[in-house]
Scaffold this motif. Structure first.
Motif, PDB file in Angstrom:
ATOM      1  N   THR A   4       0.851  -1.187   0.000  1.00  0.00           N
ATOM      2  CA  THR A   4       0.000   0.000   0.000  1.00  0.00           C
ATOM      3  C   THR A   4       0.888   1.239   0.000  1.00  0.00           C
ATOM      4  N   ILE A   5       0.582   2.145  -0.917  1.00  0.00           N
ATOM      5  CA  ILE A   5       1.309   3.409  -1.042  1.00  0.00           C
ATOM      6  C   ILE A   5       0.335   4.546  -0.716  1.00  0.00           C
ATOM      7  N   ASP A  24      -1.468   0.578 -10.993  1.00  0.00           N
ATOM      8  CA  ASP A  24      -1.118  -0.603 -11.792  1.00  0.00           C
ATOM      9  C   ASP A  24      -0.143  -1.515 -11.055  1.00  0.00           C
ATOM     10  N   HIS A  25       0.468  -1.008  -9.978  1.00  0.00           N
ATOM     11  CA  HIS A  25       1.513  -1.740  -9.280  1.00  0.00           C
ATOM     12  C   HIS A  25       1.237  -1.981  -7.797  1.00  0.00           C
ATOM     13  N   PHE A  26       0.413  -1.126  -7.188  1.00  0.00           N
ATOM     14  CA  PHE A  26       0.211  -1.138  -5.741  1.00  0.00           C
ATOM     15  C   PHE A  26      -1.238  -0.824  -5.394  1.00  0.00           C
ATOM     16  N   ILE A  27      -1.582  -1.014  -4.133  1.00  0.00           N
ATOM     17  CA  ILE A  27      -2.816  -0.446  -3.588  1.00  0.00           C
ATOM     18  C   ILE A  27      -2.461   0.995  -3.245  1.00  0.00           C
ATOM     19  N   VAL A  28      -3.264   1.941  -3.696  1.00  0.00           N
ATOM     20  CA  VAL A  28      -2.927   3.352  -3.509  1.00  0.00           C
ATOM     21  C   VAL A  28      -4.055   4.069  -2.777  1.00  0.00           C
ATOM     22  N   ILE A  29      -3.668   4.828  -1.755  1.00  0.00           N
ATOM     23  CA  ILE A  29      -4.593   5.738  -1.090  1.00  0.00           C
ATOM     24  C   ILE A  29      -3.994   7.135  -1.217  1.00  0.00           C
ATOM     25  N   ALA A  44      -4.109   3.672   8.149  1.00  0.00           N
ATOM     26  CA  ALA A  44      -3.846   2.622   7.163  1.00  0.00           C
ATOM     27  C   ALA A  44      -2.474   1.967   7.327  1.00  0.00           C
ATOM     28  N   LEU A  45      -1.549   2.640   8.003  1.00  0.00           N
ATOM     29  CA  LEU A  45      -0.171   2.156   8.129  1.00  0.00           C
ATOM     30  C   LEU A  45       0.352   1.642   6.783  1.00  0.00           C
ATOM     31  N   PRO A  46       0.474   2.552   5.800  1.00  0.00           N
ATOM     32  CA  PRO A  46       0.913   2.137   4.465  1.00  0.00           C
ATOM     33  C   PRO A  46       2.348   1.618   4.480  1.00  0.00           C
ATOM     34  N   ASP A  47       2.717   0.927   3.421  1.00  0.00           N
ATOM     35  CA  ASP A  47       4.065   0.390   3.297  1.00  0.00           C
ATOM     36  C   ASP A  47       5.071   1.466   2.892  1.00  0.00           C
ATOM     37  N   LEU A  48       4.585   2.556   2.289  1.00  0.00           N
ATOM     38  CA  LEU A  48       5.448   3.648   1.853  1.00  0.00           C
ATOM     39  C   LEU A  48       4.598   4.895   1.664  1.00  0.00           C
ATOM     40  N   ILE A  49       5.212   6.059   1.902  1.00  0.00           N
ATOM     41  CA  ILE A  49       4.520   7.339   1.746  1.00  0.00           C
ATOM     42  C   ILE A  49       5.289   8.217   0.766  1.00  0.00           C
ATOM     43  N   ILE A  50       4.561   8.813  -0.170  1.00  0.00           N
ATOM     44  CA  ILE A  50       5.107   9.826  -1.079  1.00  0.00           C
ATOM     45  C   ILE A  50       4.432  11.132  -0.693  1.00  0.00           C
ATOM     46  N   CYS A  51       5.221  12.177  -0.453  1.00  0.00           N
ATOM     47  CA  CYS A  51       4.652  13.396   0.097  1.00  0.00           C
ATOM     48  C   CYS A  51       5.272  14.645  -0.531  1.00  0.00           C
ATOM     49  N   ASP A  52       4.431  15.606  -0.856  1.00  0.00           N
ATOM     50  CA  ASP A  52       4.869  16.925  -1.303  1.00  0.00           C
ATOM     51  C   ASP A  52       5.333  17.718  -0.081  1.00  0.00           C
ATOM     52  N   ILE A  71       5.762   5.869  17.238  1.00  0.00           N
ATOM     53  CA  ILE A  71       6.344   4.521  17.142  1.00  0.00           C
ATOM     54  C   ILE A  71       5.660   3.665  16.065  1.00  0.00           C
ATOM     55  N   ASN A  72       4.377   3.899  15.812  1.00  0.00           N
ATOM     56  CA  ASN A  72       3.642   3.096  14.833  1.00  0.00           C
ATOM     57  C   ASN A  72       3.966   3.460  13.383  1.00  0.00           C
ATOM     58  N   THR A  73       4.460   4.685  13.157  1.00  0.00           N
ATOM     59  CA  THR A  73       4.712   5.141  11.783  1.00  0.00           C
ATOM     60  C   THR A  73       6.169   5.525  11.541  1.00  0.00           C
ATOM     61  N   ALA A  74       6.996   5.433  12.563  1.00  0.00           N
ATOM     62  CA  ALA A  74       8.370   5.930  12.484  1.00  0.00           C
ATOM     63  C   ALA A  74       9.208   5.237  11.414  1.00  0.00           C
ATOM     64  N   GLU A  75       8.907   3.988  11.121  1.00  0.00           N
ATOM     65  CA  GLU A  75       9.742   3.221  10.194  1.00  0.00           C
ATOM     66  C   GLU A  75       9.178   3.138   8.771  1.00  0.00           C
ATOM     67  N   ILE A  76       8.050   3.791   8.522  1.00  0.00           N
ATOM     68  CA  ILE A  76       7.472   3.742   7.166  1.00  0.00           C
ATOM     69  C   ILE A  76       8.385   4.510   6.209  1.00  0.00           C
ATOM     70  N   PRO A  77       8.830   3.877   5.118  1.00  0.00           N
ATOM     71  CA  PRO A  77       9.650   4.599   4.142  1.00  0.00           C
ATOM     72  C   PRO A  77       8.909   5.832   3.624  1.00  0.00           C
TER      73      PRO A  77
END
Length: 123
Positions: A4-5, A24-29, A44-52, A71-77
């Motif tokens: 999830t991204i 086409d590659h991931f679940i996206v929110i 959602a605790l996504p697997d990765l975050i892209i942010c402006d 602590i719950n989100t500190a390690e999300i790429p």
């Protein structure tokens, strides 16, 4: 199961383009501002975050700071995707714990390679 991204981007056209490509590659929110993005990150605790960076309510730096403090989100790429190409902005992002920094406009193939690389590192 696909990763999830979370895309946090206030510009509608950019957000829509990113979501359409990444689906086409991931679940996206997606979130249209930093405050909503932070909320979705925690829910959602996504697997990765892209942010402006430049967004209303909370900017990207504030989002990253709050994610890294939880602590719950500190390690999300976390990848910044910003129009800012100033070395000072990139250095600040790195110092704050961003995993990568891409500048707009970005080639979608480059974004995909960066995402896959970060996901591989986090597994």
């Amino acid at each position: 199961m696909p990763e999830t991204i979370l895309v946090i981007e206030n510009d509608y056209g950019t957000r829509t383009c990113l979501v359409d490509f990444l689906e086409d590659h991931f679940i996206v929110i997606a979130a249209a501002n930093g405050a909503k993005g932070l909320q979705l990150s925690r829910e959602a605790l996504p697997d990765l975050i892209i942010c402006d960076i430049d967004m209303p309510y909370l900017n990207g730096y504030q989002v990253l700071e709050q994610l890294r403090a939880d602590i719950n989100t500190a390690e999300i790429p976390f990848i910044f995707l910003s129009a800012h190409s100033c070395p000072d902005k990139i250095a600040l992002a790195t110092k704050m714990g961003a995993d990568d920094y891409l500048t707009k406009p970005v080639k979608l193939t480059q974004l995909l390679v960066t995402i896959k690389s970060q996901l591989k590192k986090s597994n």
